[in-house]
Motif scaffolding. Sequence first.
Motif, PDB file in Angstrom:
ATOM      1  N   ARG A 173      -4.968   9.768  51.484  1.00  0.00           N
ATOM      2  CA  ARG A 173      -3.706   9.197  50.988  1.00  0.00           C
ATOM      3  C   ARG A 173      -3.900   8.557  49.617  1.00  0.00           C
ATOM      4  O   ARG A 173      -3.036   8.676  48.742  1.00  0.00           O
ATOM      5  CB  ARG A 173      -3.192   8.179  52.000  1.00  0.00           C
TER       6      ARG A 173
ATOM      7  N   GLU B 174       5.740   7.920  57.829  1.00  0.00           N
ATOM      8  CA  GLU B 174       4.685   8.180  58.798  1.00  0.00           C
ATOM      9  C   GLU B 174       3.368   8.519  58.116  1.00  0.00           C
ATOM     10  O   GLU B 174       2.288   8.081  58.537  1.00  0.00           O
ATOM     11  CB  GLU B 174       5.106   9.316  59.727  1.00  0.00           C
ATOM     12  N   GLU B 175       3.439   9.304  57.032  1.00  0.00           N
ATOM     13  CA  GLU B 175       2.223   9.723  56.334  1.00  0.00           C
ATOM     14  C   GLU B 175       1.556   8.569  55.598  1.00  0.00           C
ATOM     15  O   GLU B 175       0.340   8.613  55.356  1.00  0.00           O
ATOM     16  CB  GLU B 175       2.555  10.852  55.349  1.00  0.00           C
TER      17      GLU B 175
ATOM     18  N   GLN C 182      -1.290   7.315  57.518  1.00  0.00           N
ATOM     19  CA  GLN C 182      -2.363   8.250  57.866  1.00  0.00           C
ATOM     20  C   GLN C 182      -3.430   8.248  56.779  1.00  0.00           C
ATOM     21  O   GLN C 182      -3.142   8.041  55.597  1.00  0.00           O
ATOM     22  CB  GLN C 182      -1.801   9.668  58.046  1.00  0.00           C
ATOM     23  N   GLU C 183      -4.654   8.521  57.193  1.00  0.00           N
ATOM     24  CA  GLU C 183      -5.752   8.556  56.227  1.00  0.00           C
ATOM     25  C   GLU C 183      -5.777   9.883  55.476  1.00  0.00           C
ATOM     26  O   GLU C 183      -5.992   9.925  54.268  1.00  0.00           O
ATOM     27  CB  GLU C 183      -7.085   8.330  56.938  1.00  0.00           C
TER      28      GLU C 183
ATOM     29  N   VAL D 121      -3.787  13.537  54.498  1.00  0.00           N
ATOM     30  CA  VAL D 121      -2.427  14.053  54.349  1.00  0.00           C
ATOM     31  C   VAL D 121      -2.499  15.503  53.878  1.00  0.00           C
ATOM     32  O   VAL D 121      -3.253  15.832  52.950  1.00  0.00           O
ATOM     33  CB  VAL D 121      -1.623  13.212  53.334  1.00  0.00           C
TER      34      VAL D 121
END
Length: 660
Positions: free
Chosen positions: A341, A638-639, A642-643, A645
């Motif tokens: 990310r 949501e992304e 997250q680590e 993508v």
Amino acid sequence: MPTVTEELNNLFAIPPAEELPPDVLGELQSICRLHSISAQELSYKWESYTMKMGTEQTKLDITTVRAFKKDLQEIVEREARSKSHMRNADRRGAFATPRATSKGGDVFGMLDGITPVQKSTSGGNKRKATFETPSVTKSSKANSMSSPSDGRSLPVRTDPAGQQPVSFAERQNPGQIIETLNGHLDAHEPPIAPHPEPRVKLTANTDLKKFRYRPMAMHLSEASEVLDDRIDEFQALIQDHYKLEDSMFGNAAAQATEEIIAVGRIASDTPEGKLNSASIVLEMSRRSGAGLRVSLKVESISFEFFPGQIVAVRGINASGNSLAVSEVLEIPLMVPAASTRSNILMFNESLGALEGESSNAPSQAMNIIIASGPYTADDNLVFEPLHALCQKAEETCADMLILIGPLFDTEHPLLASGDFDLPDDPSIEPDRATLADAFRILVGKPLQALAQAVPSITIVCVPSTRELMSKHVSWPQENIQGRKNGLPKQAKMVSNPVVISINEILVGISAQDILYELRREEVVVGKPKESNLLARLPKHLIQQRHFFPLYPPVDRTLLPKTGTEEGIATGTPLDVSYLKLGEWLEARPDMLILPSALPQFAKVVEGVLMVNPGPLSKRKGAGTYAQLTVYPRKLTDEERGQEMVGHKLFERARVDVIRI
């Protein structure tokens, strides 16, 4: 068995149409009867004809099909006259009378080519091949670097069919967009001035040092191990994906009444001839099947096969002579490329897109231009298409220009003959000039001018096995030297094939025309899962995880003829010992750039953006290139948590295929 009419409709009808117009169909049937050829062979001749013509008049209609018919007839007549002439010459030669000679040669000319011949030293500053007679005429001053030394105007070089080349200045519809992918996205808006700093970070995901191997030093033992290892790796991959026990795999060549799964390579039961459903054999590795081959009975399935393809088949060999295949297991796809990310946000910021913005402006998008060689027509070495492409990159302030070889083409008639004028440049000494000097002036100068006008641009050069400036003659191929050949510091020389990262985007590039060779060798059993040929062929590369999964390559005598005196294409000089350099190692690329003689296209296949820009210059006319507008990767709520993508390039990239 399909009829000739059905085969012609399948091969020549352009989707969404399923049938040809009656008048066109009638002419094609007439050609098949007249020359006693199949519909498949006729399609190959049509492809060769359209590439030879190199003009825009390649759409299949009643006018072009009649011109095609006339061209075939002229070729047959020329071959007949040539054979008749050879027979007459042989008869005359048998009773030849010794001829007088005034040049110090022997009576029968038996010492021709052995004893030295005194040549005149007068003439202009030209570099000529002293070992053979030039096979093509020079171009006039308007189309070459200088005029012939005798001052007379020579005729313009024509193709074998007798049609004159189309002048680049008189090309039709320059700048016309002929195909667009993701047209709902706006095209890139050029900035008022070039960007002060490069917005693109280029990273090589391929170890370029491994391509510096010594070509033409292949050992049979090494080659067989490479081929075996690939089968064993796929067997382990399939076993892990489907959670299969070791006992479920077996030797397909051994007689058994139980169903087994066998993994091997598709091959033909005869070294000559095209693969067909009756000649398919499965070649197993030494570990899994003692290196044996077994015939496959595939009447009950629907699948697409080609030589060199690794497959996993389920079936029974009750007779011991052949394996009756009941199913072909799908090979699992590689995971799509992804980035952290933090890297996504960093690259977005370099494009001017800040986190939290609701939408992206066209000015924030990356502007990438892709072109493939050749870069000049057969009748000259002026490289007008390359100059026009550099001007386009300058006007649009391109972030990246990807040039795929050949830049200096071994199949160019003038370069192949060695009979061409040197560029008018004070830095060239005619008596000491080399091909590197010609390359520096003809190719290096326009790229140097582009780099000076747009200092922030990144230029990527991918060689080709047809590259005259490359000492590496086999595929996979080492990169060529850039700075020594007069290219700017912005030019990055990479290998063929190569996987690079453009910011976060993973891009695979191969200059070898795998799509055309797959088109020729593929055999479809039953009903194809994908009816669109241009979408089906690239899928083979994704499934096989390789830039060139075909083995062996197509015989070069069966490829489209070139404009050289010999007329035989370079083909694919494959170094089997180093085939692993063509594999995809980590992830499925976001984009594959696959230049091909097939029609140019831009498609999304299995989440991969496929681009064939077409040649920038055809043999007798202008070609096409591709322009990409790539918007920054916007993260969802949501992304952001997250680590890793995914890139989802196919959703945020607009591709335009444009006439130069």
